[in-house]
Design a protein around this motif. Structure first.
Motif, PDB file in Angstrom:
ATOM      1  N   ALA A 321     -56.396 -64.874 -37.411  1.00 50.19           N
ATOM      2  CA  ALA A 321     -57.581 -65.455 -36.781  1.00 50.19           C
ATOM      3  C   ALA A 321     -57.679 -65.017 -35.329  1.00 50.19           C
ATOM      4  O   ALA A 321     -56.676 -64.671 -34.686  1.00 50.19           O
ATOM      5  CB  ALA A 321     -57.542 -66.982 -36.870  1.00 50.19           C
ATOM      6  N   TYR A 322     -58.894 -65.073 -34.820  1.00 50.82           N
ATOM      7  CA  TYR A 322     -59.199 -64.633 -33.456  1.00 50.82           C
ATOM      8  C   TYR A 322     -60.230 -65.589 -32.863  1.00 50.82           C
ATOM      9  O   TYR A 322     -61.040 -66.181 -33.570  1.00 50.82           O
ATOM     10  CB  TYR A 322     -59.742 -63.197 -33.455  1.00 50.82           C
ATOM     11  N   VAL A 323     -60.178 -65.727 -31.540  1.00 50.54           N
ATOM     12  CA  VAL A 323     -61.146 -66.561 -30.824  1.00 50.54           C
ATOM     13  C   VAL A 323     -61.864 -65.698 -29.793  1.00 50.54           C
ATOM     14  O   VAL A 323     -61.223 -64.940 -29.056  1.00 50.54           O
ATOM     15  CB  VAL A 323     -60.467 -67.769 -30.141  1.00 50.54           C
ATOM     16  N   VAL A 324     -63.189 -65.819 -29.755  1.00 53.58           N
ATOM     17  CA  VAL A 324     -64.019 -65.139 -28.767  1.00 53.58           C
ATOM     18  C   VAL A 324     -64.615 -66.194 -27.844  1.00 53.58           C
ATOM     19  O   VAL A 324     -65.199 -67.178 -28.314  1.00 53.58           O
ATOM     20  CB  VAL A 324     -65.141 -64.323 -29.437  1.00 53.58           C
ATOM     21  N   ALA A 325     -64.449 -66.007 -26.542  1.00 57.34           N
ATOM     22  CA  ALA A 325     -65.043 -66.899 -25.545  1.00 57.34           C
ATOM     23  C   ALA A 325     -66.111 -66.121 -24.787  1.00 57.34           C
ATOM     24  O   ALA A 325     -65.875 -64.995 -24.338  1.00 57.34           O
ATOM     25  CB  ALA A 325     -63.987 -67.419 -24.587  1.00 57.34           C
TER      26      ALA A 325
END
Length: 350
Positions: A321-325
């Protein structure tokens, strides 16, 4: 006039483009921001997605006209001596809303005052005025020098990226997404035969996960031989919005000290740090065992300066999983880790 002197400057800034999970997108824009007393003026407007009129993608004649307008060498475009300071990044239509201000001369000085949000021909200062911003008095010599440097030619950042990898279908989708938001993209497996003049047009080179170290080294040598200082991006995941965000970050050449979004880590929570009040949008992307992408909108709201921890639902970050801000001006990407707590200061969003 009673306004005290303030310093005036200009600095490169970016309105980060992006591709959203629903297929919608926002255009990438590079522009020169106004720096007042060492701080970008746009940072005083916490939830504003806008660019200055000094954008790199406007025709040179229009860019020059905007500079000469700010120098008061031409008539004001709006009644009451008002000029657009920040406008819509998508269409620049006043009907979408713009921050305007009165600009005038007082002796040798330039004064910016009566800032307002404006959607029509006339501004209503009582209803839509920015009462906490300005007035600003700028020494004439410094003001003219800063703007006159732009008349030698509008800034032209290298808004092209070279995509290198074996998954042609994925790279084609990525290139199409980048072109949609205004970033040029080309695909190759080897840069050795690309002419040096063409290599100099790229601001970044992105490698797919299957590219070997020998292939990467060959590409780096090709750019080094061409005398090009280019940013290298190692693709985190075969997910187009994540790759777009990585490339957007790589192309942002604005001063690091003038970014609103300065840090992002993620495990059971996303730890994000901002330097001024701004709207932050957090999105999690998860790949399941069949390599299908699942998207979770984690947070969308205004954060105050400092560190914040935003909880991530277990289902949103299970597996890879990855998070983009994103803020209006910058974007960061991180992989979700499984070991140890995140590094941000605890706190509630907003």
């Amino acid at each position: 006039m009673a306004a005290e002197y303030a310093t005036f400057g200009l600095a490169p800034a970016t309105r980060a483009g992006g591709v959203h999970a629903d297929g919608d997108f926002q255009v990438h824009r590079d522009f020169m921001d106004f720096v007042v007393d060492g701080r970008p003026l746009l940072f005083r407007l916490s939830d504003l997605d806008a660019v200055s009129p000094l954008a790199s993608d406007v025709p040179p004649a229009i860019f020059t006209a905007q500079v000469r307008g700010l120098l008061l060498e031409t008539d004001a475009p709006l009644p009451g001596g008002r000029y657009v300071i920040y406008g819509c990044p998508e269409c620049a239509d006043l009907a979408c809303g713009a921050v305007t201000a009165v600009i005038l001369r007082d002796g040798d000085d330039f004064v910016w005052r009566d800032f307002a949000w404006q959607t029509g021909e006339h501004a209503d200062l009582e209803l839509n005025g920015y009462h906490g911003i300005g007035p600003y008095r700028f020494a004439g010599a410094d003001y003219r020098t800063a703007l006159a440097t732009l008349l030698d030619g509008a800034p032209h950042p290298r808004r092209r990226v070279l995509l290198i990898g074996a998954r042609v279908a994925l790279l084609a989708r990525l290139a199409a997404a980048l072109r949609t938001i205004g970033i040029g993209a080309d695909i190759t497996q080897d840069a050795r035969d690309v002419p040096a003049d063409e290599l100099r047009t790229y601001g970044a080179v992105a490698f797919g996960r299957t590219v070997t170290e020998d292939q990467r080294a060959s590409v780096r040598r090709a750019f080094a031989d061409a005398g090009v200082d280019v940013t290298h991006v190692d693709g985190l995941a075969p997910v187009v919005p994540v790759l777009v965000a990585q490339i957007e970050h790589a192309l942002d050449r604005g001063p690091a000290g003038r970014h609103r979004l300065t840090r992002l880590t993620a495990n059971a929570a996303a730890d994000v740090e901002v330097t001024s009040p701004c709207r932050v949008r957090l999105t999690a992307y998860r790949l399941d065992r069949l390599h299908r992408t699942h998207v979770h909108e984690v947070f969308d709201g205004v954060l105050e300066p400092g560190g914040h921890r935003v909880a991530l639902a277990a289902g949103a970050v299970k597996g890879e999983a990855y998070v983009v801000a994103r803020t209006p001006g910058s974007v960061l990407v991180t992989a979700v880790t499984r070991d140890g707590p995140g590094g941000g200061a605890p706190g509630k969003p907003g």
